[in-house]
Design a protein around this motif. Structure first.
Motif, PDB file in Angstrom:
ATOM      1  N   VAL A   1       0.854  -1.183   0.000  1.00 50.16           N
ATOM      2  CA  VAL A   1       0.000   0.000   0.000  1.00 50.16           C
ATOM      3  C   VAL A   1       0.889   1.232   0.000  1.00 50.16           C
ATOM      4  N   ARG A   2       0.697   2.084  -0.995  1.00 49.22           N
ATOM      5  CA  ARG A   2       1.515   3.281  -1.104  1.00 49.22           C
ATOM      6  C   ARG A   2       1.150   4.300  -0.030  1.00 49.22           C
ATOM      7  N   LYS A   3       2.062   5.208   0.219  1.00 43.15           N
ATOM      8  CA  LYS A   3       1.790   6.294   1.150  1.00 43.15           C
ATOM      9  C   LYS A   3       0.600   7.111   0.651  1.00 43.15           C
ATOM     10  N   ALA A   4      -0.099   7.759   1.569  1.00 41.82           N
ATOM     11  CA  ALA A   4      -1.239   8.586   1.190  1.00 41.82           C
ATOM     12  C   ALA A   4      -0.803   9.630   0.159  1.00 41.82           C
ATOM     13  N   GLY A   5      -1.559   9.734  -0.927  1.00 43.24           N
ATOM     14  CA  GLY A   5      -1.225  10.694  -1.973  1.00 43.24           C
ATOM     15  C   GLY A   5      -0.301  10.162  -3.046  1.00 43.24           C
ATOM     16  N   GLU A   6       0.221   8.925  -2.877  1.00 43.79           N
ATOM     17  CA  GLU A   6       1.084   8.319  -3.880  1.00 43.79           C
ATOM     18  C   GLU A   6       0.310   7.234  -4.637  1.00 43.79           C
ATOM     19  N   PHE A   7       0.614   7.106  -5.936  1.00 50.08           N
ATOM     20  CA  PHE A   7      -0.096   6.139  -6.759  1.00 50.08           C
ATOM     21  C   PHE A   7       0.894   5.338  -7.593  1.00 50.08           C
TER      22      PHE A   7
ATOM     23  N   TYR B   1       3.998  -8.695  -6.979  1.00 52.70           N
ATOM     24  CA  TYR B   1       3.415  -7.650  -6.135  1.00 52.70           C
ATOM     25  C   TYR B   1       2.151  -7.061  -6.752  1.00 52.70           C
ATOM     26  N   CYS B   2       1.265  -6.634  -5.866  1.00 49.23           N
ATOM     27  CA  CYS B   2       0.159  -5.766  -6.217  1.00 49.23           C
ATOM     28  C   CYS B   2       0.346  -4.485  -5.422  1.00 49.23           C
ATOM     29  N   ASP B   3       0.491  -3.362  -6.108  1.00 49.65           N
ATOM     30  CA  ASP B   3       0.660  -2.068  -5.445  1.00 49.65           C
ATOM     31  C   ASP B   3      -0.653  -1.291  -5.524  1.00 49.65           C
ATOM     32  N   ILE B   4      -1.029  -0.666  -4.422  1.00 43.99           N
ATOM     33  CA  ILE B   4      -2.324   0.007  -4.322  1.00 43.99           C
ATOM     34  C   ILE B   4      -2.153   1.419  -3.776  1.00 43.99           C
ATOM     35  N   GLY B   5      -2.841   2.361  -4.404  1.00 39.81           N
ATOM     36  CA  GLY B   5      -2.938   3.727  -3.896  1.00 39.81           C
ATOM     37  C   GLY B   5      -4.399   4.116  -3.789  1.00 39.81           C
ATOM     38  N   VAL B   6      -4.738   4.929  -2.789  1.00 41.89           N
ATOM     39  CA  VAL B   6      -6.138   5.340  -2.600  1.00 41.89           C
ATOM     40  C   VAL B   6      -6.226   6.857  -2.451  1.00 41.89           C
ATOM     41  N   ALA B   7      -7.356   7.378  -2.933  1.00 42.19           N
ATOM     42  CA  ALA B   7      -7.661   8.796  -2.770  1.00 42.19           C
ATOM     43  C   ALA B   7      -9.145   8.912  -2.461  1.00 42.19           C
ATOM     44  N   PHE B   8      -9.517   9.974  -1.740  1.00 43.41           N
ATOM     45  CA  PHE B   8     -10.918  10.191  -1.402  1.00 43.41           C
ATOM     46  C   PHE B   8     -11.282  11.635  -1.672  1.00 43.41           C
ATOM     47  N   ASP B   9     -12.364  11.816  -2.438  1.00 44.92           N
ATOM     48  CA  ASP B   9     -12.849  13.154  -2.769  1.00 44.92           C
ATOM     49  C   ASP B   9     -13.983  13.486  -1.802  1.00 44.92           C
ATOM     50  N   GLU B  10     -13.705  14.327  -0.828  1.00 43.11           N
ATOM     51  CA  GLU B  10     -14.727  14.654   0.161  1.00 43.11           C
ATOM     52  C   GLU B  10     -15.871  15.451  -0.459  1.00 43.11           C
ATOM     53  N   ARG B  11     -15.650  16.047  -1.616  1.00 42.82           N
ATOM     54  CA  ARG B  11     -16.696  16.807  -2.296  1.00 42.82           C
ATOM     55  C   ARG B  11     -17.756  15.868  -2.880  1.00 42.82           C
ATOM     56  N   THR B  12     -17.307  14.771  -3.518  1.00 35.72           N
ATOM     57  CA  THR B  12     -18.242  13.832  -4.150  1.00 35.72           C
ATOM     58  C   THR B  12     -18.510  12.590  -3.297  1.00 35.72           C
ATOM     59  N   LYS B  13     -17.743  12.443  -2.202  1.00 36.50           N
ATOM     60  CA  LYS B  13     -17.840  11.254  -1.338  1.00 36.50           C
ATOM     61  C   LYS B  13     -17.491   9.978  -2.125  1.00 36.50           C
ATOM     62  N   ARG B  14     -16.606  10.120  -3.073  1.00 33.17           N
ATOM     63  CA  ARG B  14     -16.227   8.990  -3.910  1.00 33.17           C
ATOM     64  C   ARG B  14     -14.756   8.657  -3.693  1.00 33.17           C
ATOM     65  N   ILE B  15     -14.478   7.360  -3.545  1.00 32.09           N
ATOM     66  CA  ILE B  15     -13.098   6.902  -3.392  1.00 32.09           C
ATOM     67  C   ILE B  15     -12.559   6.482  -4.756  1.00 32.09           C
TER      68      ILE B  15
END
Length: 347
Positions: A276-282, A293-307
């Motif tokens: 799992v990558r650091k927050a903000g890294e993809f 390996y499987c590498d994963i990055g996540v982001a969350f848009d608080e405006r749309t409530k969509r990940i």
């Protein structure tokens, strides 16, 4: 320690030859025999000159003879072949890891609807264990017959599992935009894989018809019965290896990017092949090339409530041969990393 004799059916395909590459460094498995339905007696090095120092002669497939010689068989065949062959191997008492799609779906009707081919007998469909190693290791460990997940589903399910397993995703909200290197189309010639057609180009294909749709949905439903359907689009891009699955979903509860990132870190802290990558890294596909390996990055848009989840794998390794060996390791009681703990090739 005992050395286990392994056979590879479909050794002339990309998945089969990748199994040979990885198993050459395995501490417990020895590739004892390689099989082809059409090239019996041919030296494998004639098909793949890069294996000129590995002396393998392709043999005809005979389940009874294989049972006398082998401890484990990998079947890296096209869909529609394993459905006929694997039941014979199972009945002969051979442990099998099947890399085709023939045993991932649990009913004949569902398989035939999406694959457009006759299904294996339902008893064998029910007998197989779905080998998403990070989530079903206990089932794999007690099994003798594993259905290796598809390449797209591996990247996608690993990306979605932490959320869906906690029922954090709104029903019918998942959209998956997935892209694959051309090796995912196999070694056979086709217009879609023709150099002049794919070079400097990108193609969407099997829109709303891809056979991995029911595979993804059926596993998501194991974690959340109310998850509903997914929108899943696949594209070929002009590179040899790699899958990037970019996933969008609406959350059913309030969260933040910090909480979501920590969920992924906690979920996969004991999974040696998920990073799992650091927050903000993809991640990018080259950063997992030729590795399990499987590498994963996540982001969350608080405006749309969509990940947004970005999950990358090498389609021939974590999406096929590497995960198959990972499953075989679990099934035979070895460390998951045995023989496949290789770092990615970069650049």
């Amino acid at each position: 320690m005992k050395e286990y004799k392994v056979g590879i059916v479909g050794a002339t395909g990309y998945g089969g030859v990748e199994l040979i590459r990885l198993l050459a460094n395995h501490p417990h498995f020895h590739v004892y025999a390689v099989y082809s339905s059409s090239q019996d007696g041919t030296e494998l090095a004639e098909v793949y000159p890069h294996l000129s120092n590995a002396v393998y002669t392709l043999q005809d497939i005979n389940p009874k003879n294989m049972a006398e010689e082998l401890d484990l068989v990998f079947t890296a065949t096209p869909s529609g072949v394993s459905s006929k062959l694997v039941p014979q191997l199972i009945e002969e008492g051979i442990k099998v890891v099947d890399l085709s799609g023939d045993f991932r779906l649990k009913t004949e009707a569902l398989y035939e609807k999406w694959y457009k081919k006759p299904a294996a007998a339902e008893a064998f469909l029910q007998q197989s264990v779905y080998g998403l190693s990070e989530w079903f290791a206990d089932e794999v460990e007690s099994s003798t017959f594993v259905a290796n997940p598809g390449c797209y589903p591996t990247a996608t399910l690993l990306g979605l599992a932490p959320l869906v397993s906690k029922q954090m995703v709104k029903s019918n909200s998942i959209i998956i935009d997935a892209k694959s290197g051309i090796s995912g189309a196999g070694r056979g010639l086709s217009q879609m894989a023709h150099y002049a057609e794919i070079n400097e180009n990108m193609k969407i294909y099997k829109v709303n018809q891809h056979q991995h749709i029911p595979e993804i949905e059926s596993i998501l439903e194991k974690w959340d019965e109310e998850i509903g359907h997914v929108t899943f689009s696949t594209h070929l891009v002009p590179m040899t290896r790699g899958i990037m699955s970019t996933i969008y979903a609406e959350l059913s509860e309030e969260s933040s990017v910090q909480e979501l990132h920590q969920l992924y870190v906690d979920t996969y802290q004991n999974s040696p092949f998920v990073r799992v990558r650091k927050a903000g890294e993809f991640p990018s596909t080259k950063e997992v090339s030729a590795s399990n390996y499987c590498d994963i990055g996540v982001a969350f848009d608080e405006r749309t409530k969509r990940i947004t989840i970005v999950s990358v794998i090498d389609n021939l390794v974590k999406g096929a041969a590497g995960q198959a060996i990972q499953n075989a390791n679990i099934m035979m009681g070895f460390e998951q990393q045995a023989g496949i703990g290789l770092l990615p090739v970069f650049p």
